[in-house]
Design a protein around this motif. Sequence first.
Motif, PDB file in Angstrom:
ATOM      1  N   ALA A   7       4.066  30.266  10.699  1.00 36.00           N
ATOM      2  CA  ALA A   7       3.157  29.020  11.291  1.00 36.00           C
ATOM      3  C   ALA A   7       3.835  27.678  10.876  1.00 36.00           C
ATOM      4  CB  ALA A   7       1.671  28.964  10.818  1.00 36.00           C
ATOM      5  N   PRO A   8       3.734  27.042  12.009  1.00 38.18           N
ATOM      6  CA  PRO A   8       4.452  25.539  11.559  1.00 38.18           C
ATOM      7  C   PRO A   8       3.819  24.712  10.162  1.00 38.18           C
ATOM      8  CG  PRO A   8       3.025  25.094  13.516  1.00 38.18           C
ATOM      9  CD  PRO A   8       3.115  26.822  12.964  1.00 38.18           C
ATOM     10  N   LEU A   9       4.661  23.945   9.614  1.00 39.54           N
ATOM     11  CA  LEU A   9       4.298  23.179   8.440  1.00 39.54           C
ATOM     12  C   LEU A   9       3.888  21.816   9.062  1.00 39.54           C
ATOM     13  CD1 LEU A   9       6.984  24.360   5.779  1.00 39.54           C
ATOM     14  CD2 LEU A   9       4.315  24.702   5.665  1.00 39.54           C
ATOM     15  N   VAL A  10       2.732  20.998   8.630  1.00 41.94           N
ATOM     16  CA  VAL A  10       2.418  19.751   9.069  1.00 41.94           C
ATOM     17  C   VAL A  10       1.992  18.881   8.186  1.00 41.94           C
ATOM     18  CG1 VAL A  10       1.548  20.718  11.463  1.00 41.94           C
ATOM     19  CG2 VAL A  10       0.031  20.659   9.492  1.00 41.94           C
ATOM     20  N   ILE A  11       1.817  17.410   8.351  1.00 40.67           N
ATOM     21  CA  ILE A  11       1.155  16.699   7.243  1.00 40.67           C
ATOM     22  C   ILE A  11      -0.443  17.165   7.022  1.00 40.67           C
ATOM     23  CG2 ILE A  11       0.599  15.310   9.060  1.00 40.67           C
ATOM     24  CD1 ILE A  11       0.789  12.798   7.354  1.00 40.67           C
ATOM     25  N   ASN A  12      -0.655  17.121   5.731  1.00 39.13           N
ATOM     26  CA  ASN A  12      -1.970  17.408   5.659  1.00 39.13           C
ATOM     27  C   ASN A  12      -2.966  16.827   6.278  1.00 39.13           C
ATOM     28  OD1 ASN A  12      -4.088  18.484   3.898  1.00 39.13           O
ATOM     29  ND2 ASN A  12      -4.006  16.662   2.647  1.00 39.13           N
ATOM     30  N   PRO A  13      -3.878  17.520   7.132  1.00 38.89           N
ATOM     31  CA  PRO A  13      -4.841  16.676   7.910  1.00 38.89           C
ATOM     32  C   PRO A  13      -5.557  15.655   7.187  1.00 38.89           C
ATOM     33  CG  PRO A  13      -4.890  19.071   8.467  1.00 38.89           C
ATOM     34  CD  PRO A  13      -4.174  18.886   7.063  1.00 38.89           C
ATOM     35  N   LYS A  26      10.132  16.373   4.775  1.00 33.93           N
ATOM     36  CA  LYS A  26      10.584  15.159   5.553  1.00 33.93           C
ATOM     37  C   LYS A  26       9.735  14.948   6.817  1.00 33.93           C
ATOM     38  CE  LYS A  26      15.237  13.622   3.929  1.00 33.93           C
ATOM     39  NZ  LYS A  26      16.374  13.815   4.268  1.00 33.93           N
ATOM     40  N   GLU A  27       9.412  16.102   7.440  1.00 35.40           N
ATOM     41  CA  GLU A  27       8.800  16.089   8.644  1.00 35.40           C
ATOM     42  C   GLU A  27       7.461  15.691   8.474  1.00 35.40           C
ATOM     43  OE1 GLU A  27      10.216  16.666  11.737  1.00 35.40           O
ATOM     44  OE2 GLU A  27      11.996  16.927  10.348  1.00 35.40           O
ATOM     45  N   ARG A  68      -8.960  13.114   0.779  1.00 32.48           N
ATOM     46  CA  ARG A  68      -9.568  13.615  -0.226  1.00 32.48           C
ATOM     47  C   ARG A  68      -9.353  14.884  -0.812  1.00 32.48           C
ATOM     48  NH1 ARG A  68     -15.448  15.275   2.291  1.00 32.48           N
ATOM     49  NH2 ARG A  68     -15.564  16.182   0.060  1.00 32.48           N
ATOM     50  N   GLN A  69      -8.427  15.741  -0.039  1.00 28.27           N
ATOM     51  CA  GLN A  69      -8.127  17.109  -0.661  1.00 28.27           C
ATOM     52  C   GLN A  69      -6.835  17.369   0.159  1.00 28.27           C
ATOM     53  OE1 GLN A  69     -12.095  18.788   0.202  1.00 28.27           O
ATOM     54  NE2 GLN A  69     -10.382  20.567   0.728  1.00 28.27           N
ATOM     55  N   THR A  70      -6.320  18.521  -0.468  1.00 26.72           N
ATOM     56  CA  THR A  70      -5.405  19.243   0.552  1.00 26.72           C
ATOM     57  C   THR A  70      -5.657  20.271   1.244  1.00 26.72           C
ATOM     58  OG1 THR A  70      -4.368  20.299  -1.397  1.00 26.72           O
ATOM     59  CG2 THR A  70      -3.232  18.188  -0.899  1.00 26.72           C
ATOM     60  N   ILE A 123       0.873  -1.375   0.093  1.00 30.10           N
ATOM     61  CA  ILE A 123       0.015   0.350   0.182  1.00 30.10           C
ATOM     62  C   ILE A 123       0.793   1.265   0.082  1.00 30.10           C
ATOM     63  CG2 ILE A 123      -1.971   1.271   1.014  1.00 30.10           C
ATOM     64  CD1 ILE A 123      -2.209  -1.468   2.636  1.00 30.10           C
ATOM     65  N   ILE A 124       0.482   2.138  -0.711  1.00 30.03           N
ATOM     66  CA  ILE A 124       1.079   3.579  -0.737  1.00 30.03           C
ATOM     67  C   ILE A 124       0.376   4.501  -0.321  1.00 30.03           C
ATOM     68  CG2 ILE A 124       2.385   5.054  -2.197  1.00 30.03           C
ATOM     69  CD1 ILE A 124       3.520   2.907  -3.910  1.00 30.03           C
ATOM     70  N   ALA A 125       0.728   5.348   0.786  1.00 30.90           N
ATOM     71  CA  ALA A 125      -0.038   6.489   1.071  1.00 30.90           C
ATOM     72  C   ALA A 125       0.512   7.999   0.572  1.00 30.90           C
ATOM     73  CB  ALA A 125      -0.297   6.358   2.343  1.00 30.90           C
ATOM     74  N   CYS A 126      -0.226   8.599  -0.338  1.00 29.91           N
ATOM     75  CA  CYS A 126       0.481   9.807  -0.750  1.00 29.91           C
ATOM     76  C   CYS A 126      -0.048  10.903   0.102  1.00 29.91           C
ATOM     77  CB  CYS A 126      -0.187  10.038  -2.069  1.00 29.91           C
ATOM     78  SG  CYS A 126       0.317   8.747  -3.421  1.00 29.91           S
ATOM     79  N   ILE A 127       0.843  11.632   0.506  1.00 25.71           N
ATOM     80  CA  ILE A 127       0.660  12.763   1.521  1.00 25.71           C
ATOM     81  C   ILE A 127       1.575  14.052   1.046  1.00 25.71           C
ATOM     82  CG2 ILE A 127       0.563  11.217   3.436  1.00 25.71           C
ATOM     83  CD1 ILE A 127       3.314  12.377   4.264  1.00 25.71           C
ATOM     84  N   LYS A 128       1.041  15.043   1.657  1.00 27.66           N
ATOM     85  CA  LYS A 128       1.672  16.369   1.301  1.00 27.66           C
ATOM     86  C   LYS A 128       1.757  17.440   2.696  1.00 27.66           C
ATOM     87  CE  LYS A 128       0.886  20.413  -1.454  1.00 27.66           C
ATOM     88  NZ  LYS A 128      -0.241  21.387  -2.309  1.00 27.66           N
ATOM     89  N   GLN A 129       2.871  18.104   2.475  1.00 30.73           N
ATOM     90  CA  GLN A 129       3.042  18.984   3.863  1.00 30.73           C
ATOM     91  C   GLN A 129       2.379  20.461   3.641  1.00 30.73           C
ATOM     92  OE1 GLN A 129       6.865  20.359   4.513  1.00 30.73           O
ATOM     93  NE2 GLN A 129       6.649  19.926   6.942  1.00 30.73           N
TER      94      GLN A 129
END
Lengths: 661, 256
Positions: B29-35, B66-67, B117-119, B3-9
């Motif tokens: 403001a801090p950068l985080v994984i897209n909720p 990378k975070e 579902r979206q960023t 399984i591949i999970a695609c994520i964005k910061q």
Amino acid sequence: MLTLVEKILFVIATLVSLYFTYRGVMKIVGHISSGQGKVDWSLIWKRIGDLIVKVGLFQPVFRFRLGPSILHGLIGWGFLSFLLINLADLIYAYTGFKLLNNTGLFGDVYRLIADVANVAIVGGILAMVFRRFILRPATLSTRDTTLLNPKARTGIMRDSAIVATFIFIHNTMRFLGESFGLALAGHADSWQPSISAVSQLWAGVDANVLVAGEHIAFWLSIGAVVAFLPYFPYSKHIHLFFAPLNFALKPERKSIGELSYINLDDQSIEQFGAAKMKDLGWEQIMDSYACIMCFRCQEVCPAYNTGKLLSPAALEINKRYHFNNGGTSDVPMLDLISEEAVWACTSCGACVDICPVGNEPMRDILDIRRNLSMMESAFPKQLETAFKGMERNQNPWNVSQGDRMKWAEGMSVPTIEQNAEPEILWWVGCAPATDARAQKTAQAFAKILNTAGVNYAVLGKNESCTGDSARRAGREDIFFGLATQNVEILNEVAPKRIVTTCPHCLHTIKNEYPAFGGNYQVIHHTQLINELVGAGKISMNLEGDNMKVTFHDPCYLGRHNKIMDAPRDGLKSAGIETVEMPRNGAKSFCCGAGGAQMWKEEEEGTTRVNSTRFAEAKSTGADTVAVGCPFCLTMMTDASKADGDSMQVKDVAEIVAERMK
Amino acid sequence: MKIIACIKQVPDSEAKVKAEGGQVSWGDAPLVINPFDEYAVEGALQQKEISGGTVTALCVGPESAKEALKHALAMGADEAVLVSDATLNDLDTVGAAKVLAAAIQKIGGADMVVFGRQTLDNGAGLTPAQTARVLGWPMLGLAGQIKVDGGSVQVERVLEEGRQSMKANLPAVLSVVQSIGEPRYPSFMGIRKASKATIPVWSLSDIGASAPAPIVTRTELMNPPAQETATEMITGETPAEIAEKLADKIIAEKVL
């Protein structure tokens, strides 16, 4: 006095007794040394004065339950004087030489002391037996719902009975033996009035009977000591050795609530917190041997008092009974205290403060939380929100750092960028900076500072949570990150002094940041208010409405940091009449928010901590509860709302600011 | 199952995002994984727990992303890959899909690719479908529940009109919605493991792709019109009087 046969028999009996006692003691030493850390023996010399007060005068005992404490004093001081008396009796038994009859006035006075002590001990122990076995106060046991070793439920009573019997026999027999001796000598001893009085009863008794009586009395009094010794290591009575050791050797703490440092950058650490008893500090294991099972900690515990499963006493007793039943320190802590009880603690420190033998049950609980939160990720789900806030936005409210100065809009509050070298740095705290109600405290304090013309600055967006809630919820990693970052910023600013509007911030910066290389002079805002009043920088309009105020001591201000007069003086200088709650100062009762409880629901109980405290405040007849902590402000405000807004709840700064000219 | 999970910061949801000189700014403001992508990771981990296999977190973004990948690792992902290239500054959704598809092929394909579902920043919600298109795989969007059965996957889609069950053969691309389940909170031990992980960084040449030219470009960026708000306290002797004044005000201001 003794015959040769008796002398030989006594030596044999003593050697056998000492052998078994030694075995018992070595087991204890083994258990204690299986804990973490090393003993620093040099502490003893630094603490001589303290030891005289605590061990010699039983000062910690007298802080609570005065009646029983006096009885304890009679027995304890009696036995302290008996150290020499027993030695003199032993010398007499073997040589016939009466040490205390041949040392001039010292001996005379000591015989008087012995006479009084003998009566005092017997009287004291009989009164204590009456209390424990006839009166049976509920405060000497725990509820059935508390996790308590089943053997402890009856074991404590049996132990008490054995100890009381030993004390009674040892002392009455010593008393009788002396009286037989005086009767044999044929004259009263004016330095031993009670023993002399009793010896009159034996006038006319055959000398042989008196001699036999003297021998029997020796065997029952000193013999009782020999017989009792091997039982000692298994009895709670061994507190008389471990309480002094506790006071002498407990590692130094800047405050009762200063927790141990963990270097999260050290990748070699495999275990965080206490999963098993052996993960605790050696001194925490020793606590179980110092515990006299008096349940005072339970009596002051806000969790226990509101029907929660937590009893700090039960934790120490369970540790001890686990050992007594042959267990080792390789036991899961959750066998000794339930997980629900662990999360019921408010870290108010009342148990540590009141303990007459210097135990720290709260420290165990917070070490268990470290294991649960970090190793097992098993913490109340509701804490996640606060954790995420602290991780992402450096505050448990999860308010953007960009909004951190919103409370000061429309006011002139200089940031460190605007005033690089202030006389005092104001650490506002997350609650006063971001919580709508607590912001009023910040605004009131800013008004005071501005009116007084104080040269101050705030860190603004550079101020983060101190990490107190994370640390007390066991998330040392989050605390470590925040503490490291804050110390870095503070060291760069190098403040001459820091003033905080939150006791939790005060506690953490003052007591816990030194481990991170941050050493600062930190004061509470009520202390600064007093300074400003004293220096004539602010003056109060004393003809306001006649508020009747009761001050609720925040745990981390009063008990943990001993700041109790400042807030009261602040109110007084504002012309306010204050009335005290029954529990105040160091004995104040928690609001219920400490120890990260602010961020979760209370564990199940019969009532809420804040409503219990609020009812106490209301019972004073005051119309206002004054606080000095944003958490207390929230908890007391909620309790007041639930009670139909029956009292005003205000920070001392708000009251002072309202009355300022 | 692979399984591949695609994520964005993205900037934290608490960030105050505004336009500054035609550029987006979120201050410090801090950068985080897209909720939304946390749900993707959660969904992927749930499937791994049921069927076994591995979860790889994949991200296209700058080195700092990378975070966000570490967050996925801390949640429980087995591996993480970052595609980072200086030429990837102006990606539109089609471009992102092309890069992601190339990276997925480079990883060696997968049985399932899961997206949020979206960023939170751009919010187009197009990348999942476009990635499926590039890969030539079926697309099951807005999945609230996932059930793998042999070589096929069945999802329950959560739609405004109701729920819809759909089925497709694997490999497939999925996007998930909140009802997949609350994303697990990373444990400290997970965070510790993730902090030690080395995350490979692939350039475009590593994945054999060229920089896709944007086919959609942003021409202007504006802040929402500032709303002026004012507070007026209405006072009166009695509640009735206050209510009357308030009612008059509301009518005068044409609120009602």
